[in-house]
Design a protein around this motif. Structure first.
Motif, mmCIF file in Angstrom:
data_model
loop_
_atom_site.group_PDB
_atom_site.id
_atom_site.type_symbol
_atom_site.label_atom_id
_atom_site.label_comp_id
_atom_site.label_asym_id
_atom_site.label_seq_id
_atom_site.Cartn_x
_atom_site.Cartn_y
_atom_site.Cartn_z
ATOM 1 N N ASP A 270 0.717 -1.148 0.080
ATOM 2 C CA ASP A 270 -0.136 0.126 0.082
ATOM 3 C C ASP A 270 0.737 1.081 0.143
ATOM 4 O OD1 ASP A 270 -2.284 -1.150 0.005
ATOM 5 O OD2 ASP A 270 -2.664 -1.167 1.949
ATOM 6 N N ARG A 271 1.798 1.238 0.649
ATOM 7 C CA ARG A 271 2.877 2.444 0.751
ATOM 8 C C ARG A 271 3.451 2.687 -0.671
ATOM 9 N NH1 ARG A 271 5.426 2.722 6.631
ATOM 10 N NH2 ARG A 271 3.435 3.031 8.018
ATOM 11 N N ILE A 272 3.865 1.670 -1.206
ATOM 12 C CA ILE A 272 4.581 1.430 -2.419
ATOM 13 C C ILE A 272 3.642 2.235 -3.273
ATOM 14 C CG2 ILE A 272 5.648 0.458 -4.448
ATOM 15 C CD1 ILE A 272 6.860 -1.470 -2.045
ATOM 16 N N TRP A 273 2.167 1.812 -3.663
ATOM 17 C CA TRP A 273 1.365 1.970 -4.456
ATOM 18 C C TRP A 273 0.860 3.529 -4.403
ATOM 19 C CZ3 TRP A 273 -1.055 0.271 -8.693
ATOM 20 C CH2 TRP A 273 -2.198 1.000 -8.978
ATOM 21 N N ASP A 274 0.946 3.953 -2.919
ATOM 22 C CA ASP A 274 0.575 5.359 -2.686
ATOM 23 C C ASP A 274 1.523 6.453 -3.075
ATOM 24 O OD1 ASP A 274 -1.843 4.689 -1.611
ATOM 25 O OD2 ASP A 274 -1.006 4.746 0.450
ATOM 26 N N SER A 275 2.919 6.051 -2.935
ATOM 27 C CA SER A 275 4.000 6.665 -3.304
ATOM 28 C C SER A 275 4.328 6.944 -4.819
ATOM 29 C CB SER A 275 5.336 6.256 -2.735
ATOM 30 O OG SER A 275 5.716 5.088 -3.443
ATOM 31 N N ILE A 276 3.917 5.692 -5.568
ATOM 32 C CA ILE A 276 4.226 5.963 -7.036
ATOM 33 C C ILE A 276 2.714 6.629 -7.664
ATOM 34 C CG2 ILE A 276 3.515 4.396 -8.999
ATOM 35 C CD1 ILE A 276 5.111 2.289 -7.450
ATOM 36 N N ASN A 277 1.612 6.707 -6.894
ATOM 37 C CA ASN A 277 0.248 7.320 -7.507
ATOM 38 C C ASN A 277 -0.135 8.457 -6.755
ATOM 39 O OD1 ASN A 277 -0.345 5.247 -9.491
ATOM 40 N ND2 ASN A 277 -0.534 3.782 -8.102
ATOM 41 N N ARG A 278 1.036 9.147 -5.926
ATOM 42 C CA ARG A 278 0.655 10.442 -5.168
ATOM 43 C C ARG A 278 0.118 11.465 -6.063
ATOM 44 N NH1 ARG A 278 5.518 11.005 -2.201
ATOM 45 N NH2 ARG A 278 4.225 9.680 -0.606
ATOM 46 N N GLY A 279 -0.857 12.018 -5.595
ATOM 47 C CA GLY A 279 -1.518 12.976 -6.404
ATOM 48 C C GLY A 279 -2.547 12.697 -7.275
ATOM 49 N N ARG A 280 -2.518 11.391 -7.650
ATOM 50 C CA ARG A 280 -3.835 11.060 -8.587
ATOM 51 C C ARG A 280 -4.810 10.058 -7.862
ATOM 52 N NH1 ARG A 280 0.348 8.095 -12.675
ATOM 53 N NH2 ARG A 280 1.706 8.409 -10.701
ATOM 54 N N GLN A 281 -4.914 9.979 -6.584
ATOM 55 C CA GLN A 281 -5.770 9.179 -6.025
ATOM 56 C C GLN A 281 -7.023 10.091 -5.319
ATOM 57 O OE1 GLN A 281 -4.337 5.731 -3.735
ATOM 58 N NE2 GLN A 281 -2.367 6.702 -4.180
ATOM 59 N N TRP A 282 -8.153 9.554 -4.917
ATOM 60 C CA TRP A 282 -9.196 10.317 -4.448
ATOM 61 C C TRP A 282 -8.924 10.888 -3.189
ATOM 62 C CZ3 TRP A 282 -13.245 12.879 -5.619
ATOM 63 C CH2 TRP A 282 -14.122 13.313 -4.628
ATOM 64 N N LYS A 283 -8.042 10.154 -2.429
ATOM 65 C CA LYS A 283 -7.600 10.842 -1.079
ATOM 66 C C LYS A 283 -6.873 11.807 -1.137
ATOM 67 C CE LYS A 283 -4.076 7.472 -0.388
ATOM 68 N NZ LYS A 283 -3.635 6.530 0.524
ATOM 69 N N ASP A 284 -6.126 12.187 -2.321
ATOM 70 C CA ASP A 284 -5.371 13.180 -2.570
ATOM 71 C C ASP A 284 -5.918 14.339 -3.122
ATOM 72 O OD1 ASP A 284 -3.148 11.841 -1.723
ATOM 73 O OD2 ASP A 284 -2.633 11.129 -3.704
ATOM 74 N N VAL A 285 -6.943 14.349 -3.974
ATOM 75 C CA VAL A 285 -7.626 15.257 -4.751
ATOM 76 C C VAL A 285 -9.009 15.686 -4.321
ATOM 77 C CG1 VAL A 285 -6.396 14.722 -6.919
ATOM 78 C CG2 VAL A 285 -8.727 13.771 -6.471
#
Length: 68
Positions: free
Chosen positions: A39-54
């Motif tokens: 999960d941490r790897i996925w979140d770091s790769i997709n930072r800024g493009r996930q619903w929780k970020d936008v």
């Protein structure tokens, strides 16, 4: 080395209940560690493009539209 193997045998493998408890606890811990790490790897790769970020941008925009 022989002392370590005899210690492991006497504490883990000698009793079936202890061995099964160790196996299940180890499997649970490994699953938890793997899930958390992936999960941490996925979140770091997709930072800024996930619903929780936008989500903040869209919630603020909707609140601004309601105020008008």
């Amino acid at each position: 080395m022989a002392g370590l193997t005899s210690f492991v045998y006497n504490t883990v493998f000698r009793s079936n209940v202890t061995m099964l408890t160790t196996v299940f606890a180890s499997a649970f811990a490994m699953q938890l560690a793997f899930d958390t790490g992936s999960d941490r790897i996925w979140d770091s790769i997709n930072r800024g493009r996930q619903w929780k970020d936008v989500k903040v941008r869209y919630v603020q925009k909707a609140e601004d539209d309601d105020d008008e």
